[in-house]
Design a protein around this motif. Structure first.
Motif, PDB file in Angstrom:
ATOM      1  N   ARG A 129      -0.116  -2.917   2.382  1.00 14.75           N
ATOM      2  CA  ARG A 129      -1.336  -2.443   3.055  1.00 14.75           C
ATOM      3  C   ARG A 129      -2.067  -1.412   2.200  1.00 14.75           C
ATOM      4  O   ARG A 129      -3.293  -1.486   2.029  1.00 14.75           O
ATOM      5  N   VAL A 130      -1.316  -0.461   1.664  1.00 12.65           N
ATOM      6  CA  VAL A 130      -1.938   0.608   0.877  1.00 12.65           C
ATOM      7  C   VAL A 130      -2.558   0.055  -0.402  1.00 12.65           C
ATOM      8  O   VAL A 130      -3.709   0.364  -0.752  1.00 12.65           O
ATOM      9  N   VAL A 145     -10.999  -3.682   6.869  1.00  5.54           N
ATOM     10  CA  VAL A 145     -10.243  -3.550   8.116  1.00  5.54           C
ATOM     11  C   VAL A 145      -9.555  -4.870   8.459  1.00  5.54           C
ATOM     12  O   VAL A 145      -8.386  -4.893   8.871  1.00  5.54           O
ATOM     13  N   PHE A 146     -10.269  -5.970   8.300  1.00  3.00           N
ATOM     14  CA  PHE A 146      -9.702  -7.289   8.613  1.00  3.00           C
ATOM     15  C   PHE A 146      -8.495  -7.588   7.725  1.00  3.00           C
ATOM     16  O   PHE A 146      -7.461  -8.073   8.210  1.00  3.00           O
ATOM     17  N   LEU A 152      -0.829  -6.366   8.316  1.00  3.84           N
ATOM     18  CA  LEU A 152      -0.021  -5.729   9.355  1.00  3.84           C
ATOM     19  C   LEU A 152       0.667  -6.758  10.243  1.00  3.84           C
ATOM     20  O   LEU A 152       1.738  -6.493  10.795  1.00  3.84           O
ATOM     21  N   GLN A 153       0.087  -7.936  10.381  1.00  7.18           N
ATOM     22  CA  GLN A 153       0.697  -8.979  11.210  1.00  7.18           C
ATOM     23  C   GLN A 153       2.049  -9.420  10.655  1.00  7.18           C
ATOM     24  O   GLN A 153       2.877  -9.969  11.391  1.00  7.18           O
ATOM     25  N   PRO A 212       9.131 -12.577  13.403  1.00  7.58           N
ATOM     26  CA  PRO A 212      10.571 -12.454  13.675  1.00  7.58           C
ATOM     27  C   PRO A 212      11.424 -12.475  12.408  1.00  7.58           C
ATOM     28  O   PRO A 212      12.504 -11.894  12.374  1.00  7.58           O
ATOM     29  N   SER A 213      10.925 -13.120  11.362  1.00  3.03           N
ATOM     30  CA  SER A 213      11.716 -13.253  10.143  1.00  3.03           C
ATOM     31  C   SER A 213      11.817 -11.966   9.344  1.00  3.03           C
ATOM     32  O   SER A 213      12.610 -11.880   8.406  1.00  3.03           O
ATOM     33  N   VAL A 214      11.022 -10.939   9.693  1.00  2.00           N
ATOM     34  CA  VAL A 214      11.076  -9.682   8.939  1.00  2.00           C
ATOM     35  C   VAL A 214      11.511  -8.514   9.806  1.00  2.00           C
ATOM     36  O   VAL A 214      11.431  -7.372   9.373  1.00  2.00           O
TER      37      VAL A 214
END
Length: 258
Positions: free
Chosen positions: A187-188, A237-238, A244-245, A250-252
């Protein structure tokens, strides 16, 4: 004391209400001539500018070009930066030898390389992709190395007892354990890449959102300047929400439970 998380409805309505408040304040300041048109455009001017860009299709072309450059530079940096970080994190000897050099380049602004980027690659996509790569590779390598070095030793001892070694240990223990830090690093660094792209396109290209900002300034089109600023911010932002999703997959989730 642990506070309750905001509801999904609040998470949508609160930012929207703040947006409307900011828009209303902007309109009011312009209506009261606190923001003269020569200093900052009115909301209606920006809206007309957006319609102009939309009809000309230039806006979509610039968005596509900019996203391509970010995707290319960011993907290459992640593809090389994560293995480098794993190598540094797993080997104290390598980390001690290379980390000072990597930190040196990490603290050196990628924009300082603009002159070399244009000299080496000319103008167009290559210099922008090169600058994006530099802005992502070194922070990614350092972030991954720090995350790996912080993994409790007991994880690796248990893996050794079960015969999990080599690449299987990286895939089954190391990567899941650093998932939270890795997603944060993605993200960063993606945000950094997007900022660097805009600056790089102002100098080394003749297309893209960054060049559009530069062109708007030279043409004294402050309405279009705000249009492109808003588009750049919304895309940023998008992309952040998209990365972030990954944390909700579940795998992470293994790394988040430790």
């Amino acid at each position: 004391m642990r506070y309750h998380q905001p509801s999904p409805t609040y998470a949508v309505l609160a930012p929207f209400a703040l947006f409307l408040g900011a828009l209303g304040l902007w309109w009011l300041l312009c209506a009261l001539h606190k923001l003269p048109a020569t200093v900052f455009p009115t909301p209606s001017d920006v809206w007309h500018g957006f319609q102009e860009e939309w009809r000309s299709s230039r806006l979509w072309q610039d968005i596509i070009v900019s996203l391509w450059r970010v995707a290319a530079g960011f993907s290459l940096a992640v593809f090389l930066g994560i293995p480098m970080g794993l190598w540094l994190g797993n080997s104290p000897w390598v980390r001690t030898a290379l980390l000072p050099i990597i930190n040196f380049f990490r603290n050196l602004s990628p924009l300082a390389w603009i002159g070399f980027a244009i000299t080496w690659f000319g103008v167009g996509d290559p210099p922008a992709i090169f600058l994006i790569f530099l802005s992502v590779f070194f922070p990614m390598a350092v972030s991954v190395a720090s995350a790996v070095a912080a993994i409790p030793e007991v994880y690796f001892r248990v893996a050794h007892d079960f015969g999990i070694r080599g690449i299987r240990r990286i895939l089954l223990v190391t990567l899941p354990a650093i998932t939270p830090q890795l997603i944060t690093a993605l993200r960063v660094t993606l945000g950094i890449a997007w900022v660097v792209l805009v600056a790089a396109e102002m100098v080394g290209t003749r297309s893209g959102l960054g060049f559009a900002i530069y062109d708007d300034r030279n043409a004294l089109r402050q309405d279009l300047l705000v249009v492109h600023m808003v588009v750049i911010g919304l895309i940023g932002v998008f992309m952040d929400k998209l990365v972030l999703q990954l944390s909700k997959s579940p795998s992470v989730q293994w790394g988040y439970r430790n």
